[in-house]
Scaffold this active site. Structure first.
Site, short mmCIF file in Angstrom:
data_model
loop_
_atom_site.label_atom_id
_atom_site.label_comp_id
_atom_site.label_asym_id
_atom_site.label_seq_id
_atom_site.Cartn_x
_atom_site.Cartn_y
_atom_site.Cartn_z
N GLU A 1 -10.58 9.48 10.96
CA GLU A 1 -12.00 9.17 10.73
C GLU A 1 -12.71 8.80 12.03
OE1 GLU A 1 -14.17 9.02 7.77
OE2 GLU A 1 -12.67 10.51 7.31
N LYS B 1 -12.12 0.86 12.93
CA LYS B 1 -10.82 1.40 13.35
C LYS B 1 -10.87 1.88 14.81
CE LYS B 1 -7.93 1.25 9.76
NZ LYS B 1 -6.54 0.79 9.81
N GLY C 1 0.84 -1.20 0.00
CA GLY C 1 0.00 0.00 0.00
C GLY C 1 0.87 1.25 0.00
N GLN C 2 0.21 2.42 -0.01
CA GLN C 2 0.97 3.67 -0.01
C GLN C 2 1.93 3.75 1.18
OE1 GLN C 2 -0.41 8.17 -0.34
NE2 GLN C 2 -0.80 7.46 1.74
N TYR D 1 -16.14 1.84 8.36
CA TYR D 1 -14.66 1.92 8.41
C TYR D 1 -14.21 2.53 9.73
CZ TYR D 1 -9.96 3.75 7.58
OH TYR D 1 -8.62 4.06 7.70
N THR E 1 -6.88 6.24 12.82
CA THR E 1 -7.25 7.25 11.80
C THR E 1 -8.08 8.40 12.34
OG1 THR E 1 -8.65 7.58 9.84
CG2 THR E 1 -9.16 5.66 11.18
P1 NAP Z 1 -3.69 1.44 1.15
O1 NAP Z 1 -2.80 2.09 0.16
O2 NAP Z 1 -5.10 1.14 0.80
O3 NAP Z 1 -2.96 0.07 1.58
C1 NAP Z 1 -3.62 -0.93 2.30
C2 NAP Z 1 -2.87 -2.22 2.12
O4 NAP Z 1 -3.58 -3.25 2.83
C3 NAP Z 1 -2.76 -2.68 0.67
O5 NAP Z 1 -1.44 -3.08 0.43
C4 NAP Z 1 -3.68 -3.89 0.60
O6 NAP Z 1 -3.24 -4.88 -0.28
C5 NAP Z 1 -3.57 -4.40 2.05
N1 NAP Z 1 -4.71 -5.26 2.36
C6 NAP Z 1 -6.03 -4.96 2.25
N2 NAP Z 1 -6.77 -6.01 2.60
C7 NAP Z 1 -5.92 -7.00 2.93
C8 NAP Z 1 -6.06 -8.33 3.35
N3 NAP Z 1 -7.28 -8.88 3.49
N4 NAP Z 1 -4.96 -9.08 3.61
C9 NAP Z 1 -3.73 -8.56 3.45
N5 NAP Z 1 -3.52 -7.29 3.05
C10 NAP Z 1 -4.59 -6.53 2.77
O7 NAP Z 1 -3.73 2.26 2.52
P2 NAP Z 1 -2.67 3.32 3.10
O8 NAP Z 1 -3.11 4.67 2.68
O9 NAP Z 1 -1.29 2.86 2.83
O10 NAP Z 1 -3.00 3.22 4.65
C11 NAP Z 1 -2.33 2.28 5.49
C12 NAP Z 1 -3.19 2.01 6.71
O11 NAP Z 1 -3.39 3.24 7.41
C13 NAP Z 1 -4.58 1.47 6.42
O12 NAP Z 1 -4.91 0.57 7.44
C14 NAP Z 1 -5.49 2.69 6.49
O13 NAP Z 1 -6.79 2.31 6.89
C15 NAP Z 1 -4.78 3.51 7.55
N6 NAP Z 1 -4.88 4.97 7.44
C16 NAP Z 1 -4.61 5.60 6.28
C17 NAP Z 1 -4.65 6.99 6.23
C18 NAP Z 1 -4.32 7.74 4.96
O14 NAP Z 1 -4.68 8.92 4.88
N7 NAP Z 1 -3.61 7.14 4.01
C19 NAP Z 1 -4.96 7.73 7.38
C20 NAP Z 1 -5.20 7.04 8.57
C21 NAP Z 1 -5.14 5.66 8.60
P3 NAP Z 1 -3.33 -4.75 -1.90
O15 NAP Z 1 -2.08 -4.03 -2.27
O16 NAP Z 1 -3.41 -6.14 -2.35
O17 NAP Z 1 -4.57 -3.96 -2.19
O1 F7E Z 2 -12.24 11.23 0.61
C1 F7E Z 2 -14.73 13.57 -0.74
C2 F7E Z 2 -15.23 12.50 0.20
O2 F7E Z 2 -11.80 8.88 -0.06
C3 F7E Z 2 -11.92 12.51 1.10
C4 F7E Z 2 -8.47 7.10 3.80
O3 F7E Z 2 -7.09 7.02 3.64
O4 F7E Z 2 -8.30 9.21 4.92
C5 F7E Z 2 -8.89 8.55 3.81
O5 F7E Z 2 -10.31 8.60 3.91
C6 F7E Z 2 -13.13 13.44 0.93
C7 F7E Z 2 -14.44 12.86 1.46
O6 F7E Z 2 -10.50 9.95 1.84
C8 F7E Z 2 -14.90 12.22 -4.10
O7 F7E Z 2 -16.65 12.57 0.34
C9 F7E Z 2 -15.54 14.02 -3.08
O8 F7E Z 2 -15.11 13.88 2.16
O9 F7E Z 2 -10.03 10.64 -0.46
P1 F7E Z 2 -11.11 10.12 0.40
P2 F7E Z 2 -11.20 9.77 3.27
O10 F7E Z 2 -12.56 9.26 3.17
O11 F7E Z 2 -10.98 11.03 4.02
C10 F7E Z 2 -8.65 8.68 6.21
C11 F7E Z 2 -7.90 9.46 7.25
C12 F7E Z 2 -8.48 7.22 6.30
O12 F7E Z 2 -8.22 6.67 7.37
C13 F7E Z 2 -8.87 6.41 5.09
O13 F7E Z 2 -8.23 5.13 5.12
O14 F7E Z 2 -13.33 13.65 -0.46
N1 F7E Z 2 -14.91 13.24 -2.16
N2 F7E Z 2 -15.54 13.42 -4.27
C14 F7E Z 2 -14.49 12.12 -2.76
N3 F7E Z 2 -13.82 11.06 -2.29
C15 F7E Z 2 -13.52 10.07 -3.17
N4 F7E Z 2 -12.80 9.00 -2.73
N5 F7E Z 2 -13.91 10.12 -4.47
C16 F7E Z 2 -14.61 11.17 -4.99
O15 F7E Z 2 -14.94 11.20 -6.17
#
Ligand code: NAP
Ligand code: F7E
Length: 346
Positions: A129, A155, A13-14, A151, A127
């Protein structure tokens, strides 16, 4: 000296990819979990040029016995649990799967550490969220959680598990409450990547306008590279704790679009209201954005803004990217990507 061993779930993932690179640079031996379906697409790790430096293990995150076998075999000093069903919108349609991956898998890993009496440190990806539609201006570690999606509920429950296991069993278990963090490696379903890749596509490849939902939601957006450093700092402090990681600024989707347009020489004009709103470029009249009700959520989180005072003070964490630099990085990296021979799709 023997290298420290890190096990990263969600390495594809990212955050997993950035963290793997960061830990390799710190001389860690890095092991990563891939689900079987991930094997054919290691594009993020490939982009960072680190595929050959990682030992991969294959399992679904929720397969208790497989995960236990992997952990007992590699005996990690640290586990970073970054795997997750991370897409908020998807969780409304698949709450049960979301709970299985985001909650039960965390319980499994904590139990594996406890039952096997391991002194492995554990990091949980919590998160912003979890705050939902909080009426607190700046959310910090003491702000009440009001999760607004399956979600966020999964979490929040996992977060409480980590706090509870830390208190009950005195292990080194901590959670980073990370606000949104983005990068060129962000998945295409997330709004920032949709906007930056979409706009670059319109300019350079004459692609169709981007279809988006609510443009007025606000998020506290940072750069993923800065946020994996925060995870590392938490895991290297003398005691385990939970920390908010954020920039302290909040911006709307609309503001994100305007800044992204400025790096592409576009002059965006928003016209109309609600589902009839569109955005076009004033100079060329080209349509850039169309509103599509498909992208609105059952319940929106309207505004998030984090207070990173604790991590700044205690762990001396300091982000290198501000909002403008983040957007510029995402736009410019996608232009470079289009111009390079090997094109990455995340
Ligand atoms: P991401 O890009 O969606 O990466 C998630 C990873 O989890 C992917 O590599 C995915 O595998 C793997 N995964 C999903 N389901 C799985 C399963 N059943 N078994 C094994 N691996 C699985 O998310 P991210 O942005 O890097 O975020 C990392 C973590 O931080 C996540 O838990 C997310 O909820 C949390 N988080 C993210 C943010 C943010 O803004 N980015 C903020 C707060 C918390 P594949 O590569 O196969 O899809
Ligand atoms: O949406 C609005 C949508 O899906 C951000 C995950 O990494 O951060 C992420 O969750 C905002 C929301 O991120 C579209 O309604 C408008 O208000 O990019 P998002 P998220 O939902 O904030 C948190 C911290 C995590 O933990 C999560 O894993 O953007 N929005 N138009 C849209 N969002 C999406 N995806 N697509 C649209 O077309």
């Amino acid at each position: 000296m023997k290298k420290k061993v890190a096990f990263i779930t969600g390495i594809n993932g990212q955050d997993g990819a950035y963290l793997a690179k960061f830990l390799l640079d710190k001389n860690y031996s890095v092991h990563g979990l891939l689900r079987r379906s991930s094997n054919s697409k290691l594009s993020r790790i490939d982009y960072l040029n680190i595929i050959n430096k990682i030992t991969f293990h294959s399992s679904e995150l929720n397969e208790f016995k497989n995960i236990e076998d992997i952990i007992k075999k590699i005996k990690p000093d640290v586990i970073y649990n970054l795997a997750g069903q991370s897409f908020v919108q998807y969780s409304f349609n698949n709450p049960s799967y979301t709970f299985d991956i985001n909650l039960h898998s965390v319980l499994n890993m904590l139990e594996i550490i406890r039952r096997n009496k391991l002194d492995t440190k554990f990091y949980q990806a919590s998160t912003s969220e979890m705050y939902g539609n909080s009426n607190v201006d700046l959310q910090n570690e003491n702000t009440i959680f009001q999760p607004a999606s399956p979600y966020a509920i999964s979490k929040t429950a996992a977060h409480h598990l980590v706090v509870n296991y830390r208190a009950n069993y005195k292990g080194f278990f901590c959670s980073g409450i990370l606000f949104n963090h983005e990068s060129f490696l962000r998945g295409i379903e997330f709004v920032t990547k949709k906007i930056t890749d979409g706009l670059v596509g319109i300019i350079h490849e004459n692609t169709k306008p981007i279809r988006l939902g609510n443009l007025d939601a606000k998020r506290d957006w940072g750069f993923a590279g800065d946020y994996v450093e925060a995870m590392y700092l938490m895991m290297h402090y003398k005691k385990p704790d939970d920390y908010v990681v954020a920039t302290g600024q909040t911006k709307s989707i609309r503001e994100f679009i305007i800044i992204a347009c400025s790096y592409l020489g576009l002059c965006p004009v928003f016209e109309g209201e609600g589902l009839n709103e569109i955005c076009y470029d004033k100079k060329t009249n080209k349509k850039l954005i169309i509103i599509d009700k498909k992208y609105f959520r059952a319940q929106e989180v309207h505004r998030l803004k984090g207070d990173p005072s604790k991590i700044k003070k205690t762990l001396k964490w300091k982000p290198k990217y501000n909002f403008e630099k983040l957007v510029e990085h995402m736009v410019k990296s996608q232009i470079d990507n289009l111009n390079s021979k090997k094109k990455f799709i995340f």
